[in-house]
Design an enzyme around this catalytic site. Structure first.
Site, PDB file in Angstrom:
ATOM      1  CG  LEU A  49      -2.138  -0.816   1.330  1.00 20.97           C
ATOM      2  CD1 LEU A  49      -2.873  -0.567   2.646  1.00 20.97           C
ATOM      3  CD2 LEU A  49      -3.075  -0.565   0.163  1.00 20.97           C
ATOM      4  CG  ASP A  50       0.698   4.021  -3.133  1.00 23.90           C
ATOM      5  OD1 ASP A  50       1.514   3.159  -3.502  1.00 23.90           O
ATOM      6  OD2 ASP A  50      -0.183   4.505  -3.861  1.00 23.90           O
ATOM      7  CG  PHE A  51       4.417   7.365   2.954  1.00 32.69           C
ATOM      8  CD1 PHE A  51       5.070   6.729   3.997  1.00 32.69           C
ATOM      9  CD2 PHE A  51       4.237   8.743   3.014  1.00 32.69           C
ATOM     10  CE1 PHE A  51       5.539   7.444   5.080  1.00 32.69           C
ATOM     11  CE2 PHE A  51       4.711   9.473   4.094  1.00 32.69           C
ATOM     12  CZ  PHE A  51       5.356   8.817   5.131  1.00 32.69           C
ATOM     13  CE  LYS A  94      -2.127   7.242  -4.006  1.00 30.18           C
ATOM     14  NZ  LYS A  94      -0.882   7.141  -3.295  1.00 30.18           N
TER      15      LYS A  94
END
Ligand code: URA
Length: 248
Positions: free
Chosen positions: A107-109, A195
């Protein structure tokens, strides 16, 4: 080769070091030795009962048991096992767990929500392998009010970096001022996929939360908290039909 031998990457995965794919990367990086010799070639057969296998100098021993954890990842944590920039890592949230667990996928930051962690390399591999088509559900807050035609484009697949995305399911949850809250279910796992999908239709997102793997939902788990998963929970990951209720 005899019946006690096993491929090195498979042995590392079975010992809970990482998924098999990640174990291959670790081998390529020259971090694994067999009887004192660095092995970087893929597919080397080892006999763990007679050979000494070490990762970064530490003996790799078979697992005593597998652990499966569902964490509600807060924003501001990386899902790698270490970070050169010194940012907080998700495993630091697993208070009281002494077993080394690794995240299943990423998962992204700045993304929040459901993150599975385990020491079961085989299961991690299965969840991420495209042939199992494990669905991941997200709630995205996007700028603007995407038209029905644009939502349909995402559902049917759009070209991202030269490759069409697999069919997705989208559902508008709420429209608020000039933003829209959308639930999206996909089964691919390309980097920053959600995204990029919203960016591609001209409605970039500003908040993203993963709410489920298959039918295993985050439910009321608070950010930063985790729960242990049972065998029945794990089965839900592979169920393909997503109910329409929110976060159940
Ligand atoms: N898609 C993204 O864009 N980011 C995530 O963290 C997960 C899926």
């Amino acid at each position: 080769m005899n019946n006690r031998t096993v491929r090195l990457q498979k042995y590392l995965a079975a010992c809970g070091i990482a998924s098999r794919r990640k174990a291959e990367e670790i081998i390529t990086q020259g971090r694994v030795t067999v009887d004192g010799q660095v092995v970087t070639a893929m597919g080397v057969q080892v006999d763990p009962s007679h050979q000494e296998i070490r990762l970064d100098g530490t003996l790799v021993l078979p697992q005593e048991g597998f652990l499966y954890v569902l964490l509600n990842k807060p924003a501001g944590y990386v899902t790698t096992m270490s970070d050169p920039q010194g940012r907080p890592i998700v495993t630091s949230l697993l208070h009281g767990i002494t077993t080394r667990l690794f995240p299943v996928g990423r998962l992204d930051f700045d993304t929040e929500g459901a993150l599975l962690l385990t020491n079961d390399g085989e299961l991690a591999q299965k969840i991420q392998h495209p042939s199992y088509e494990v669905t991941k559900t997200y709630e995205a807050q996007v700028y603007g009010r995407p038209s029905a035609a644009k939502i349909l484009q995402l559902e049917q697949g759009i070209i991202l970096e030269g490759k069409k995305t697999a069919p997705a399911q989208l559902h508008i949850l709420a429209r608020k001022g000039s933003t829209t809250s959308i639930r999206i279910t996909i089964h691919e796992g390309r980097k920053r996929q959600v995204k990029k999908m919203f960016q591609a239709i001209g409605h970039p997102l500003f908040h993203l939360q993963r709410t489920a793997y298959g039918n295993l939902f985050l439910g009321g788990l608070l950010p930063g908290k985790f729960q242990f998963l049972t065998g029945d929970d794990l089965k839900k990951i592979f169920l393909k039909k997503i109910p329409l209720q929110k976060n159940k």
